[in-house]
Design an enzyme around this catalytic site. Structure first.
Site, PDB file in Angstrom:
ATOM      1  N   CYS A  86       0.988  -1.314  -0.061  1.00 40.83           N
ATOM      2  CA  CYS A  86      -0.132   0.009   0.072  1.00 40.83           C
ATOM      3  C   CYS A  86       0.855   1.160   0.119  1.00 40.83           C
ATOM      4  CB  CYS A  86      -0.922   0.017   1.186  1.00 40.83           C
ATOM      5  SG  CYS A  86      -2.009  -1.517   1.388  1.00 40.83           S
ATOM      6  N   ARG A 116       3.807   0.930  -6.582  1.00 34.32           N
ATOM      7  CA  ARG A 116       3.884   0.120  -5.749  1.00 34.32           C
ATOM      8  C   ARG A 116       2.844  -0.989  -5.884  1.00 34.32           C
ATOM      9  NH1 ARG A 116       6.585   2.461  -1.083  1.00 34.32           N
ATOM     10  NH2 ARG A 116       5.522   1.020   0.406  1.00 34.32           N
ATOM     11  N   TRP A 126      -3.395  -2.470  -1.761  1.00 33.28           N
ATOM     12  CA  TRP A 126      -3.182  -3.782  -2.267  1.00 33.28           C
ATOM     13  C   TRP A 126      -3.894  -4.680  -1.289  1.00 33.28           C
ATOM     14  CZ3 TRP A 126      -0.865  -8.411  -1.250  1.00 33.28           C
ATOM     15  CH2 TRP A 126      -0.600  -9.176  -2.524  1.00 33.28           C
ATOM     16  N   ASN A 175      -0.547   1.158   6.151  1.00 32.08           N
ATOM     17  CA  ASN A 175      -0.020   0.044   5.359  1.00 32.08           C
ATOM     18  C   ASN A 175       0.509  -0.907   6.398  1.00 32.08           C
ATOM     19  OD1 ASN A 175       1.590  -1.276   3.439  1.00 32.08           O
ATOM     20  ND2 ASN A 175       3.230  -0.134   3.557  1.00 32.08           N
ATOM     21  N   GLY A 176       0.315  -2.289   6.226  1.00 27.03           N
ATOM     22  CA  GLY A 176       0.871  -3.248   7.186  1.00 27.03           C
ATOM     23  C   GLY A 176      -0.448  -4.353   7.361  1.00 27.03           C
ATOM     24  N   GLU A 220      14.804 -16.929 -13.535  1.00 24.40           N
ATOM     25  CA  GLU A 220      14.310 -15.305 -13.298  1.00 24.40           C
ATOM     26  C   GLU A 220      13.719 -15.183 -14.871  1.00 24.40           C
ATOM     27  OE1 GLU A 220      14.106 -11.392 -13.499  1.00 24.40           O
ATOM     28  OE2 GLU A 220      13.991 -12.839 -11.994  1.00 24.40           O
ATOM     29  N   LYS A 249       9.724 -13.657 -14.899  1.00 19.26           N
ATOM     30  CA  LYS A 249       9.433 -12.594 -15.594  1.00 19.26           C
ATOM     31  C   LYS A 249       8.146 -12.924 -16.481  1.00 19.26           C
ATOM     32  CE  LYS A 249      11.872  -9.095 -14.448  1.00 19.26           C
ATOM     33  NZ  LYS A 249      11.924  -9.880 -12.959  1.00 19.26           N
ATOM     34  N   GLU A 287       5.001 -13.178 -14.553  1.00 20.60           N
ATOM     35  CA  GLU A 287       4.610 -11.973 -13.807  1.00 20.60           C
ATOM     36  C   GLU A 287       3.745 -10.927 -14.543  1.00 20.60           C
ATOM     37  OE1 GLU A 287       7.770 -10.132 -10.579  1.00 20.60           O
ATOM     38  OE2 GLU A 287       8.604 -10.317 -12.536  1.00 20.60           O
ATOM     39  N   HIS A 323      14.642 -36.528 -14.879  1.00 16.45           N
ATOM     40  CA  HIS A 323      14.166 -36.879 -13.480  1.00 16.45           C
ATOM     41  C   HIS A 323      12.495 -36.210 -13.206  1.00 16.45           C
ATOM     42  CE1 HIS A 323      18.196 -38.181 -12.194  1.00 16.45           C
ATOM     43  NE2 HIS A 323      18.606 -37.122 -13.119  1.00 16.45           N
ATOM     44  N   LYS A 333       5.268  -3.770  -5.928  1.00 15.88           N
ATOM     45  CA  LYS A 333       6.696  -3.539  -6.272  1.00 15.88           C
ATOM     46  C   LYS A 333       7.378  -3.773  -5.021  1.00 15.88           C
ATOM     47  CE  LYS A 333      10.157  -1.893  -8.556  1.00 15.88           C
ATOM     48  NZ  LYS A 333      10.862  -2.564  -9.786  1.00 15.88           N
TER      49      LYS A 333
END
Length: 604
Positions: A2, A27, A74, A98-99, A485, A489, A492, A508, A599
């Site tokens: 947030c 964010r 968020w 926020n939290g 990575e 990406k 995401e 395997h 973010k």
């Protein structure tokens, strides 16, 4: 997570609150709102969705007032609905948060027993309701606010206004970042004050910033700022200039922040390179001069998400160049393990924002238990930077796109510098070997610029991937974490199911997933593993999959420039970023603010 913005201004704050919220969009959020204090109380306006929805709500009814709060949410407790959006207002209290308040359920139960009716599912409304109740039991709002904080368990950044006190704002920080902005003093002795989740939000309103420490709370008035610690003692925190790089976050002519930030990498890496090495002399500069690696027995790398994959890749370099064992740890897991420590470890925490809650908690828990704690961050005033004993600034500048690009490659380069420093400190690297490595590092910005020229070919490949339900990535050695990575990406920002595997693990289990036509991106490995990779490719092709090879070899569909063993990963990273970006654009997803993602993850 947030985002918070608050203003005690000299003019109507509503338009400026919206401007502050724009700077917090990076964010990630799913609703937004503002609250403005006026002569009749506090007017609250909020909406689900992007800021355009909030602007539509405010069209023609922009509230008047010189004190106000803004918030981008968020969703955590309760879905993305208007009642759950911030600011929350209960009685005389209006606040943003926020939290996560961990004891919200018990507090809610007690308040309901007193007749409080809740309009939302959030933990935040519980805080507003509790403060409103406590105002009746204390002589001053200040005393009530101090008592409120004693009742809260969990993480919070709070900004609060109270009806009847039109030029007063309370703030508090515990586990979530919060900063106070100091504006230019006015002739009447007043000064504009601001509060924000980070300096980026405060840059238009403040030339100087105070960063709150955990447990701090404060009372803001136009003529004063009073700060207290968790024990209620008056404290003074340093006032520092607003970081200059917070002022350069414009998208320019680029279609998305992510694409702009991909293109910036030759410059960001060149800037960082100059702070790490002296190519003319073939040596390192004096970075991290207070951290010596000669007597350490291992390095622990702590990070989450993309930063974790940067650490994974860097572990190969550190082990090879410094002959040191490396543990690469997911910070959210490391904190809860019963880990044996010798006290000789050097712990390196890696975070773009420097506010990643899990990484910060793990780093804090290691205080006094290891030889040194180092922060590799993009914000040197961040919580992780302040917690660490030494800081290495990756100097990437503001990264607005949620999917990290230029910060990732800057983290790689910074960690490469640490690998060489460790090797030099331990006497493992000869002067000749170090000079060779420094020369290769000096070539990285040009290598990245050259790789960016592959954009048209990458775009064509991306068009063929946009309709795929699954995409798999394979790599060996340093290209295995690069494959991880690349898959992150892809998932995401394009929302395609993407997975990465160590190529040697195919037989395997993962080979069972391969079907005719399945696209598989293979990062060609070092020359010593060329035959192994070729064998893996043959296994895949025999099952009818479409193989897209990435590397400098003649058989690669996406042929990168020739590069050395240290620098080749940077070319692979550019291809991975552009490929994910172009697939997302082809699919029409929200590239810069992908669904459900933030973010900066500032809560556990």
């Amino acid at each position: 997570m947030c985002g918070i913005i608050g203003l005690l201004g000299q003019e109507d704050v509503a338009p400026r609150l919206l401007n502050g919220l724009e700077r917090l969009e990076y964010r990630g959020y799913d609703s937004a709102g503002i609250a403005v204090v006026n002569g009749c109380g506090t007017a609250v306006h909020k909406a689900v969705g992007k800021l355009d929805r909030l602007r539509a709500v405010l069209d023609g009814v922009m509230p008047k007032g010189r004190v106000g709060l803004g918030h981008t949410r968020w969703a955590t407790h309760g879905g993305a609905t208007e009642p759950n959006a911030h600011p929350h207002q209960v009685g005389r209290v209006t606040l943003v948060h926020n939290g996560i308040i961990e004891n919200h359920a018990a507090l809610r139960q007690g308040l309901r027993a007193q007749g409080v009716i809740f309009a939302s599912e959030t933990d935040t409304e519980v805080v507003a309701a509790l403060f409103d109740q406590m105002l009746y039991h204390f002589e001053t709002p200040d005393a009530a606010f101090a008592a409120l904080l004693d009742r809260l368990v969990g993480a919070y950044a709070l900004a609060v206004v109270v009806d009847g006190y039109p030029e007063l704002m309370f703030v508090a920080r515990q586990g979530s970042p919060l900063a106070i902005g100091h504006g230019r003093p006015c002739e009447d002795g007043t000064a504009e004050m601001a509060v924000g989740s980070d300096a980026l939000a405060l840059a238009p309103f403040a030339s100087r910033v105070t960063y709150l420490e955990d447990g701090d709370w404060g009372v803001l008035r136009p003529k004063s700022l009073e700060l207290f610690n968790r024990l209620g003692a008056v404290v003074t925190r340093e006032i520092v200039p607003t970081p200059a790089n917070t002022l350069t976050s414009d998208k320019g002519s680029w279609p998305h922040y992510m694409r702009k930030e991909i293109a910036e990498q030759p410059d960001t890496l060149a800037r960082l390179m100059q702070s790490l090495v002296d190519p003319g002399e073939g040596r390192l500069t004096a970075f991290l001069s207070d951290v010596g690696f000669a007597s350490t027995d291992r390095i622990v790398l702590l990070a989450c998400g993309t930063a974790h994959y940067a650490c994974h890749l860097a572990s190969y370099w550190i082990e090879a160049k410094a002959r040191l064992p490396v543990e690469v740890e997911i910070a959210s897991e490391y904190r809860y393990r019963d880990r044996p420590l010798s006290g000789r470890e050097i712990v390196i925490a890696v975070s773009q924002s420097g506010e990643t809650a899990d990484t910060l908690s793990a780093l804090t828990a290691l205080s006094g238990r290891v030889a040194a704690r180092v922060a590799v961050v993009n914000v040197t005033t961040s919580s992780i930077a302040r917690e660490a004993q030494a800081v290495l600034d990756i100097a990437a500048g503001p990264e607005i796109g949620v999917a990290s690009t230029k910060a990732f490659t800057a983290q790689l380069l910074a960690l490469m510098g640490i690998a060489l420093k460790a090797g030099r400190d331990r006497g493992v690297l000869s002067d000749a070997a170090l000079a060779t490595a420094v020369g290769e590092i000096a070539s990285i910005p040009c290598l990245v610029a050259e790789t960016l020229q592959l954009a048209p070919q990458i775009s064509e490949v991306a068009k063929s991937l946009a309709t795929a339900p699954n995409v798999y990535f394979l790599g060996r050695d340093v290209n295995y974490p690069m494959a991880l990575e690349a898959a992150l990406k892809m998932k995401e920002i394009s929302y395609i199911h993407a997975e990465a595997f160590a190529a040697g693990e195919l037989k395997h289990g993962p080979i069972a997933l391969i079907e005719r036509g399945t696209p598989i991106i293979v990062f060609d490995g070092p020359d010593r593993l060329a035959e192994k990779i070729a064998s893996n490719v043959s296994e895949i092709e025999a099952r009818g999959s479409r193989v897209i090879r990435v590397g400098p070899g003649a058989g690669c569909e996406l042929r990168t420039p020739m590069a050395g063993p240290l620098s080749s990963s940077f070319a692979q990273a550019i291809v991975a970023q552009l490929l994910a970006y172009d697939v997302a654009v082809e699919k029409g997803t929200d590239v810069d603010q992908p669904r459900n993602l933030a973010k900066s993850v500032t809560v556990e």
